[in-house]
Design an enzyme around this catalytic site. Sequence first.
Site, PDB file in Angstrom:
ATOM      1  N   SER A 213      90.103  35.556  14.420  1.00  0.00           N
ATOM      2  CA  SER A 213      89.562  34.605  13.457  1.00  0.00           C
ATOM      3  C   SER A 213      90.697  33.891  12.739  1.00  0.00           C
ATOM      4  O   SER A 213      91.734  34.484  12.451  1.00  0.00           O
ATOM      5  CB  SER A 213      88.688  35.323  12.418  1.00  0.00           C
ATOM      6  OG  SER A 213      88.318  34.426  11.383  1.00  0.00           O
ATOM      7  N   HIS A 218      92.499  35.397   6.945  1.00  0.00           N
ATOM      8  CA  HIS A 218      93.130  36.108   8.055  1.00  0.00           C
ATOM      9  C   HIS A 218      94.623  35.805   8.175  1.00  0.00           C
ATOM     10  O   HIS A 218      95.192  35.044   7.404  1.00  0.00           O
ATOM     11  CB  HIS A 218      92.373  35.822   9.342  1.00  0.00           C
ATOM     12  CG  HIS A 218      91.016  36.465   9.360  1.00  0.00           C
ATOM     13  ND1 HIS A 218      90.838  37.805   9.599  1.00  0.00           N
ATOM     14  CD2 HIS A 218      89.778  35.962   9.110  1.00  0.00           C
ATOM     15  CE1 HIS A 218      89.548  38.104   9.524  1.00  0.00           C
ATOM     16  NE2 HIS A 218      88.888  36.996   9.220  1.00  0.00           N
TER      17      HIS A 218
END
Length: 438
Positions: A213, A218
């Site tokens: 992702s 992230h």
Amino acid sequence: MSDYRNVILEAVRKYHQETEPGTAFEPGVTEIWPSGAVLNEDDRVALVEAALDLRIAAGPSSRRFESSFARRLKRRKAHLVNSGSSANLLAVSALTSHLLEDRRLRPGDEVVTVAAGFPTTVNPILQNGLVPVFTDVELGTYNTTPERVAEAIGPRTKAIMIAHALGNPFQVEEIAALADEHGLFLIEDNCDAVGSLYRGQLTGTFGDLSTVSFYPAHHLTMGEGGCVLTSNLALARIVESLRDWGRDCWCEPGENNRCLKRFDYQMGTLPEGYDHKYIFSHVGYNLKATDLQAALGLTQLARLDEFIEARRRNWRQLREGLDGVPHLILPRATEDSEPSWFGFALTVEPDAPYTRAALVDFLEARGIGTRRLFAGNLTRHPAYIGTEHRISGDLTNSDIITEHTFWIGVYPGLGTEMLDYVIASVREFVAAHTRAAH
């Protein structure tokens, strides 16, 4: 014209330098986020440059990112998509393709996973008419074990799909061996673990497919975005078809006849010579990302090693600073692993003289952001009550996580002062409540 371009891009750099907020930390005032994007002037310039070129769909930057990211993660193919959730959907859906013949997953087949995780690891299983088999996890690592997975495998089990929890690898080599022994597919949800190592090998390289992702929380961000990676060229072709409307053609956007026989195909019951660009071999989607996103991804990718080291450094600071705090279960790396950490999990012991809720309230009041360990026990959520699933063993630890676990940030935007303040705040709270209990 190029002069105007250079002037604009140089102005963007100056704008970034003049408007970027200061980094001075003021305890109790400056918010300490659990996660977030870390963006610099190169990122801003890359986005503006892509916008100047009006690269509003997938194009050269997308292809360059896919190639670079596949090399970085040691996979033969990477397919860029619009989110990590879409990446998981494509990975599972690929296993249902008719092109896999006898190995394809069919409605009612089982996929072993864990109960304590994020919904989008499990949702594609249900969305494809498959049955999730939920296993429990360990406290501390927050991962399941090969023993639990082995016990969960039944006559209709056809695949395993597990996320590396908060960047901490599960025992993926052993679980990959289990999958091989039983003829199962393995999907690694690597969304929280880019750069993590298990026995010296990158996570995301053990399974048939892995997913990533690029949401701002992230390791790398494109704002939104995700990726499906594999070294299996047959699976890569299926993923590409499913991502691109389900079409059979493999021409890039703007290409017309890469195979040199665009009007020579006969498939299904279509007439001979039907345009290959409009032959559909899968019931697919349009899940592509854009060149604007990929341009940002390329500048972020150049900093991946820096980001990974910062996450590890911040995790170590928290681990050392909170060592010995009463009634807190601190996280630990899976044996033989080197995690690229996503977060720092804390579990308040059930018999502690204070509660998770009270500790979280105290930290939040001080501007220290917290998050739950995602869904806790997914089977207790309204969305999954009544869905077809199977539970292997008990979910005792998943229930403990639901009641008593949360995590705090280690992302690269956090500095030493901030983490010292987090450590001091946790210790202050626990000391006060421990004294009061006595």
